[in-house]
Design a protein around this motif. Structure first.
Motif, mmCIF file in Angstrom:
data_model
loop_
_atom_site.group_PDB
_atom_site.id
_atom_site.type_symbol
_atom_site.label_atom_id
_atom_site.label_comp_id
_atom_site.label_asym_id
_atom_site.label_seq_id
_atom_site.Cartn_x
_atom_site.Cartn_y
_atom_site.Cartn_z
ATOM 1 N N ASP A 23 0.860 -1.177 0.000
ATOM 2 C CA ASP A 23 0.000 0.000 0.000
ATOM 3 C C ASP A 23 0.900 1.231 0.000
ATOM 4 O O ASP A 23 1.743 1.382 0.886
ATOM 5 N N VAL A 24 0.740 2.096 -1.009
ATOM 6 C CA VAL A 24 1.547 3.313 -1.100
ATOM 7 C C VAL A 24 0.626 4.525 -0.987
ATOM 8 O O VAL A 24 -0.362 4.636 -1.716
ATOM 9 N N GLU A 25 0.943 5.409 -0.060
ATOM 10 C CA GLU A 25 0.186 6.646 0.103
ATOM 11 C C GLU A 25 1.050 7.810 -0.375
ATOM 12 O O GLU A 25 2.123 8.063 0.160
ATOM 13 N N ILE A 26 0.576 8.496 -1.401
ATOM 14 C CA ILE A 26 1.297 9.641 -1.955
ATOM 15 C C ILE A 26 0.786 10.901 -1.270
ATOM 16 O O ILE A 26 -0.405 11.213 -1.326
ATOM 17 N N ILE A 65 4.262 12.053 -8.216
ATOM 18 C CA ILE A 65 5.236 10.962 -8.217
ATOM 19 C C ILE A 65 6.473 11.471 -8.942
ATOM 20 O O ILE A 65 6.637 11.320 -10.156
ATOM 21 N N LYS A 66 7.313 12.124 -8.173
ATOM 22 C CA LYS A 66 8.510 12.751 -8.726
ATOM 23 C C LYS A 66 9.550 12.882 -7.626
ATOM 24 O O LYS A 66 9.261 12.684 -6.431
ATOM 25 N N GLU A 67 10.756 13.224 -8.012
ATOM 26 C CA GLU A 67 11.847 13.372 -7.063
ATOM 27 C C GLU A 67 11.481 14.362 -5.960
ATOM 28 O O GLU A 67 10.970 15.450 -6.217
ATOM 29 N N GLY A 68 11.700 13.954 -4.722
ATOM 30 C CA GLY A 68 11.455 14.808 -3.571
ATOM 31 C C GLY A 68 10.092 14.639 -2.938
ATOM 32 O O GLY A 68 9.877 15.073 -1.804
ATOM 33 N N HIS A 90 11.099 9.710 1.060
ATOM 34 C CA HIS A 90 10.986 10.581 -0.100
ATOM 35 C C HIS A 90 11.394 9.831 -1.364
ATOM 36 O O HIS A 90 12.234 8.929 -1.325
ATOM 37 N N ILE A 91 10.765 10.215 -2.472
ATOM 38 C CA ILE A 91 11.106 9.612 -3.752
ATOM 39 C C ILE A 91 12.485 10.099 -4.191
ATOM 40 O O ILE A 91 12.768 11.295 -4.171
ATOM 41 N N LEU A 101 9.578 2.466 -12.877
ATOM 42 C CA LEU A 101 9.876 2.118 -11.497
ATOM 43 C C LEU A 101 10.001 3.384 -10.660
ATOM 44 O O LEU A 101 10.349 4.452 -11.163
ATOM 45 N N ILE A 102 9.728 3.223 -9.375
ATOM 46 C CA ILE A 102 9.902 4.319 -8.416
ATOM 47 C C ILE A 102 10.997 3.921 -7.429
ATOM 48 O O ILE A 102 10.907 2.874 -6.786
#
Length: 227
Positions: A23-26, A65-68, A90-91, A101-102
């Motif tokens: 489960d991923v919560e953004i 969904i990006k860096e930081g 953090h991403i 991929l993340i």
């Protein structure tokens, strides 16, 4: 109730099996978005790799969904007695080739959350309620390591169901047929729906497999601030 332990060691991350659902919560400025995706793997102390969720399921969260950006990850650990691991990170980067991929930074700490035997987790799992000479379709509305609540769309069920031994049949991962043995402990009729409280009599490991296969809605598992 849930029992939470903040673990200084990140060794627990190695218990997340590659390919398992998580489960991923953004986290976004005013809200957050929770999606399911797959755990790919990790490089100890450097980063964790997740499969990129389907963009169609992300909506506005796709832009974050990006860096930081910050995410919270929750996963049910296999053969752990119902333990959930949760952490905030953090991403680090997002790739599109050779696969979407993340990569996320290794967390500073993780939390181990122990589901107590009677912790009820909300679900929407189709299932069939079976007793000798009778069966009916229903939906498992919540489940714990000891029991479940099944709603069936029938205003009338056989009399004297209470204390009756029963089977709950459902389909798990890879179309695997799962049967949970139980005993009816409560009956509540409401309009055209009958609510059945069922005490589970099968092995706990079998129930944990159901939790893992369906990645039970972990929205009831709140992650307190981790530093």
């Amino acid at each position: 109730m849930l029992k939470t332990e903040v673990a200084g060691s990140k060794a627990h991350l190695n218990k997340i099996v590659a390919g398992s659902l998580i489960d991923v919560e953004i986290l976004m400025p005013a809200t957050s978005k929770r999606v399911k995706t797959e755990f790919v793997g990790l490089l100890e102390g450097q980063f964790i790799v997740l499969n990129h969720p389907n963009p169609k399921r992300l909506g506005a969260a796709l832009d974050y969904i990006k860096e930081g950006a910050q995410v919270i990850v929750r996963a049910l650990l296999e053969q752990s007695g119902g333990q959930i691991i949760a952490f905030k990170a953090h991403i680090k980067s997002v790739t599109v080739h050779p696969a979407r991929l993340i990569f996320i930074h290794f967390p500073e700490s993780v939390q181990l959350i122990k589901l107590r035997n009677h912790t009820r987790i909300p679900t929407l799992i189709p299932a069939t309620f079976c007793i000798p000479n009778y069966n009916t379709l229903g939906v498992i509305k919540d489940i714990s390591l000891k029991g479940l609540q099944l709603h069936v769309q029938e205003p009338h069920v056989p009399e004297d169901l209470k204390e009756t031994l029963c089977s709950i049949k459902l389909t798990g991962k890879d179309e695997e047929h799962i049967t949970l043995q139980g005993q009816v402990c409560s009956i509540k009729q409401e309009s055209v729906t009958t609510h059945l409280g069922i005490k589970l009599l099968c092995e706990q490991s079998k129930i944990e497999n159901v939790l893992k296969d369906y990645l039970i809605d972990l929205s009831v598992i709140e992650l307190t601030e981790v530093v």
